[in-house]
Write an enzyme that holds these catalytic residues in place. Structure first.
Site, PDB file in Angstrom:
ATOM      1  N   CYS A 114       8.053  19.254   6.904  1.00 52.14           N
ATOM      2  CA  CYS A 114       7.939  20.543   6.226  1.00 52.14           C
ATOM      3  C   CYS A 114       6.516  21.069   6.298  1.00 52.14           C
ATOM      4  O   CYS A 114       5.674  20.716   5.479  1.00 52.14           O
ATOM      5  CB  CYS A 114       8.378  20.399   4.774  1.00 52.14           C
ATOM      6  SG  CYS A 114       8.147  21.908   3.818  1.00 52.14           S
TER       7      CYS A 114
ATOM      8  N   CYS B 271       5.297  22.928   3.227  1.00 50.57           N
ATOM      9  CA  CYS B 271       4.922  22.068   2.088  1.00 50.57           C
ATOM     10  C   CYS B 271       3.549  21.449   2.298  1.00 50.57           C
ATOM     11  O   CYS B 271       2.715  21.444   1.395  1.00 50.57           O
ATOM     12  CB  CYS B 271       5.890  20.900   1.928  1.00 50.57           C
ATOM     13  SG  CYS B 271       7.607  21.317   1.926  1.00 50.57           S
ATOM     14  N   ASP B 272       3.355  20.865   3.461  1.00 49.08           N
ATOM     15  CA  ASP B 272       2.236  19.941   3.649  1.00 49.08           C
ATOM     16  C   ASP B 272       1.180  20.442   4.632  1.00 49.08           C
ATOM     17  O   ASP B 272       0.186  19.758   4.872  1.00 49.08           O
ATOM     18  CB  ASP B 272       2.772  18.576   4.138  1.00 49.08           C
ATOM     19  CG  ASP B 272       3.815  18.002   3.176  1.00 49.08           C
ATOM     20  OD1 ASP B 272       3.707  18.293   1.972  1.00 49.08           O
ATOM     21  OD2 ASP B 272       4.716  17.286   3.634  1.00 49.08           O
TER      22      ASP B 272
END
Lengths: 354, 76
Positions: free
Chosen positions: A135, A138-139
């Site tokens: 992701c 997300c990261d």
């Protein structure tokens, strides 16, 4: 024993939420189970530009949070839980959750979606979440100034690469063939980004690093005809995992590259493990096979499929919302027909003693 | 890893019902802090006992395990 629900919806992505809105408005008091990836894939995307009714686009997370609020407004209940076993032929249907709880329900909507596929590279179990991610949204921000890899050649890989280019120094897309599978518009955007490079006919064999230091390097292999890992023996994987510098692999070239992050964008697998030993029909890839025509019916009465878990083909936010509402209507109609049948049987039927 | 993870519900419950002091950190706003703890995925949970870091985990932790983790240090 818990009370018997009219409807349990497994999954809280756009399909599950749409089914929840419809069944809640039909006064069926749906229970929605949120699994290990609450809100589903839409929570991983930035802007959704093709969902009807949002001319300026809408954030994936916003769409999901609004949908949950909408379902709750009509009385849908949400619980955290992952289904491990399903006795779909029993009446009521029994669902065994990973925390040991057992749920009982007259009808079941399976909207468990699909999760990111893992490549199968060495050390990925250990390093997932420690510099290896599925992701980017997300990261990605943890990789400011890093060199990162994106594995895959489809739209989701291009989207990840473009997002990561905002943070990383360089983004290298590693694709096992010589041409992208991505749509023209996404491929063009990626090609025009000066931070994004492409490594063709290449695959990720092993990831190096530790949970303390994160990802530090990767071993890539390439072959002029593509799909290099198919041309290697298992021992090569182990040697790469052990950190050995590989050479003399025949036609396959191996190379160790220093990277601070690796992102997977190699497609999805449907979340249907808990249905494997049930009569619900799954196709060769694990997707639920719904019965012919415009329906969400499965082989088992009272069990309906919605969203990506039953749709390997379209997989859009709007089609998932659509099949979610269809599953809700199918479940409602089925519960009504069962209630009528039950009423007809009542005078002659001897009650079972459970 | 996963953005919505748990909606934070089990963390809120841990704060309310256990002896632990719970703090949430917005990693986008506090990048230096995140980097100091080597955070590379969300959600990351860091557990301190008596001022020492005793555990760090990435990914969603089921509610029961969260309580077990904390009780491992509070019931001694």
């Amino acid at each position: 024993m818990s009370e018997v629900q009219d409807v349990v919806i497994v999954g809280s992505g756009v399909a599950g939420l749409s089914a929840a809105v419809y069944t809640a408005r039909a006064d069926l008091d749906p229970l929605v189970l949120e699994g290990p990836e609450p809100g589903g894939q839409l929570t991983l995307t930035t802007d959704v530009e093709n969902y009807l009714g949002f001319p300026e686009g809408v954030g994936g997370m916003e769409l999901i949070q609004n949908g949950k609020e909408q379902a709750e407004r009509f009385g849908a209940e949400f619980e955290h839980g992952t289904v491990e076993t399903a006795s779909v032929e029993d009446r009521p249907i029994e669902l065994g959750l990973s925390n040991g709880d057992v749920l009982r329900t007259r009808s079941l909507v399976v909207a468990t979606g699909a999760s990111a596929r893992w490549v199968g590279a060495e050390n990925e179990d250990e390093l997932m979440g420690y510099g290896l991610s599925t992701c980017a949204t997300c990261d990605g921000a943890f990789h400011r100034g890093d060199d990162v890899l994106v594995i895959g050649g489809g739209d989701s890989a291009m989207e990840e690469a473009l997002f990561l280019a905002k943070f990383a120094d360089t983004v290298t897309v590693v694709h096992r063939r010589e041409e992208l599978r991505a749509s023209d518009i996404m491929a063009q955007r990626a090609r025009e980004n000066e931070k994004i490079e492409f490594r063709w006919n290449a695959e990720l064999l092993a990831i190096h690093g530790s949970q303390d230091d994160g990802v530090t390097a990767a071993t890539l292999v390439s072959h002029p005809e593509g799909h290099p890992t198919e041309k290697l023996g298992d021992d090569v994987r182990e040697r790469a995992a052990a950190g050995e510098t590989l050479n003399a692999l025949g036609d396959v070239q191996a190379e160790r590259v220093d990277v601070g992050g690796i992102f997977y964008g190699v497609g999805h697998v449907p979340n249907t493990d808990f249905l494997a030993d049930t009569p619900v029909d799954l196709d060769a890839d694990g997707y639920i096979e719904t019965t012919g025509g415009m329906t969400t019916d499965t082989d088992v009465e009272g069990v309906f499929g919605a969203g990506d878990v039953m749709d390997p083909e379209y997989r859009q936010a709007i089609t998932a919302a659509g099949t979610g509402s269809m599953a809700a209507l199918d479940a409602e109609a089925w519960l009504e027909s069962e209630a009528i049948a039950e009423a007809d049987r009542q005078p002659v039927e001897v009650q079972a003693d459970d | 890893m996963w953005p919505l993870s748990d909606d934070g519900a089990s963390i809120e419950k841990l704060a309310a019902e256990s002896d632990a002091t719970v703090a949430k950190v917005d990693v986008d706003a506090r990048q230096q802090l995140a980097s100091a703890y080597g955070v590379r995925g969300v959600p990351t949970s860091v557990l301190f006992a008596d001022g020492e870091q005793v555990d760090q985990q990435v990914g969603m932790i089921p509610e029961e395990r969260l309580f077990d983790l904390v009780e491992g240090y509070t019931n001694e």
